[in-house]
Enzyme design. Structure first.
Site, short mmCIF file in Angstrom:
data_model
loop_
_atom_site.label_atom_id
_atom_site.label_comp_id
_atom_site.label_asym_id
_atom_site.label_seq_id
_atom_site.Cartn_x
_atom_site.Cartn_y
_atom_site.Cartn_z
CB SER A 61 -0.89 0.02 1.25
OG SER A 61 -1.47 1.28 1.45
CE1 TYR B 53 -3.16 -1.91 5.63
CE2 TYR B 53 -2.87 0.34 4.86
CZ TYR B 53 -3.19 -0.98 4.61
OH TYR B 53 -3.54 -1.36 3.34
#
Length: 321
Positions: free
Chosen positions: A162, A188
């Site tokens: 990501s 994350y």
């Protein structure tokens, strides 16, 4: 970090997974996709099986694979779909899955993941849960299946990362937020940096014919956002006052989001390419640490020394389980 010329392809951000693989025959190829029962994972499976590949979907809910299995069985040109139980946050589950695997593995698509858990949670081994699931579970899966990947002779590992990695280098001093304040997005992002570093560290498997690359699929509304509260979704502009999802103009469909995964998994354009990061079906340029440049990969995620350090750190964790 590689100094080789950036790889370009004829595809764009709007290209779908089916368009990337059009005209290619994957008959006989055995592919494993984690988290393939929803979101971009489902579209990844659809494209690969439509090209003839045999795909195993590893998921916590194997019953959710039934629709994909029926679709494949109803098309004589399609490869078969199998469902198998796997919980990446549970190393015992990973061990059970890999012990049942038989024969070569041509492609591993590390697609499953969790995002922005509002509170700090830990896996059974004490690792912060996003890092345990997104990175360590896939690392354990790949290392346990190393023999199967090597048996292929030209295996590929595809890791869905990501753009969130840019603001969160791997913190070797406190990776599990035991001392620093827990932040959902830092946790994350760190897990996504770790995923990119994993593909860089896989250079040690090059002699076995194994390549590994990572990617940012882009902005897509999927089940991945399930831990984000409605107020945050509204502040991001992707939910209206009635709770309906409202994708922004630059958001992709799941089929477009899966395109780069399929490119890295099966396109001849990626033959022999390893340790690189892709977005919108192109190899991304490298940005300096501290910069957040859309469409780029942070230099900290491609650092070979950090990649090797992380590889040893994760290997020690697996031996200690």
């Amino acid at each position: 970090m590689s100094t080789e010329q950036r790889l370009t392809t004829p595809f764009s951000a709007q290209t779908t997974a089916a368009e990337v693989i059009a005209g290619h025959d994957l008959t006989g190829r055995r592919i494993l996709v984690t988290g393939g029962a929803s979101g971009i994972g489902t579209e990844t499976v659809r494209a690969l099986t439509a090209a003839g590949a045999e795909v195993t979907v590893a998921t916590r809910r194997p019953e959710a694979v039934e629709q994909l299995r029926r679709e494949a069985a109803g098309d004589r040109r399609s490869g078969p779909v199998h469902g198998a139980r796997l919980d990446l946050a549970d190393l015992a589950s990973v061990k059970a899955f890999t012990e049942q695997w038989q024969g070569p593995l041509d492609v591993l698509v590390a697609n499953a993941g969790i995002m922005a858990l509002p509170q700090r949670e830990v896996a059974r081994n004490g690792w912060e849960l996003q890092l345990a699931t997104n990175f360590l579970g896939h690392f354990a899966l790949a290392t346990a299946l190393h023999g199967a990947l090597a048996e292929s002779g030209s295996a590929r590992i595809v890791v869905v990362s990501s753009g969130a990695h840019q603001g969160a280098p791997f913190d070797f001093d406190d990776p599990h937020f035991e001392r620093r304040p827990y932040d959902p997005w830092q946790a994350y992002g760190q897990s996504k940096s770790a995923e990119v570093l994993f593909t860089v560290g896989a250079h040690r498997w090059a002699r076995d014919g194994i390549t590994a690359n990572s990617l940012n699929p882009g902005y897509i509304l999927t089940n991945l956002q399930r831990h984000i509260d409605d107020d945050t979704m509204r502040s991001l502009g992707v939910m209206d006052d009635q709770g309906n999802l409202t994708p922004l103009p630059y958001y992709k469909t799941p089929a477009q989001g899966a395109a780069t995964s399929v490119l890295l998994a099966a396109s001849p354009l990626l033959e022999g390419v390893s340790g690189r990061y892709f977005e919108d079906n192109q190899q991304a340029p490298v940005s300096a640490d501290g910069e957040s440049v859309p469409g780029s990969v942070a230099s900290h995620a491609l650092d070979r020394e950090a990649a090797d350090r992380l590889w040893h750190y994760a290997s020690d964790a697996l031996r200690a389980r």
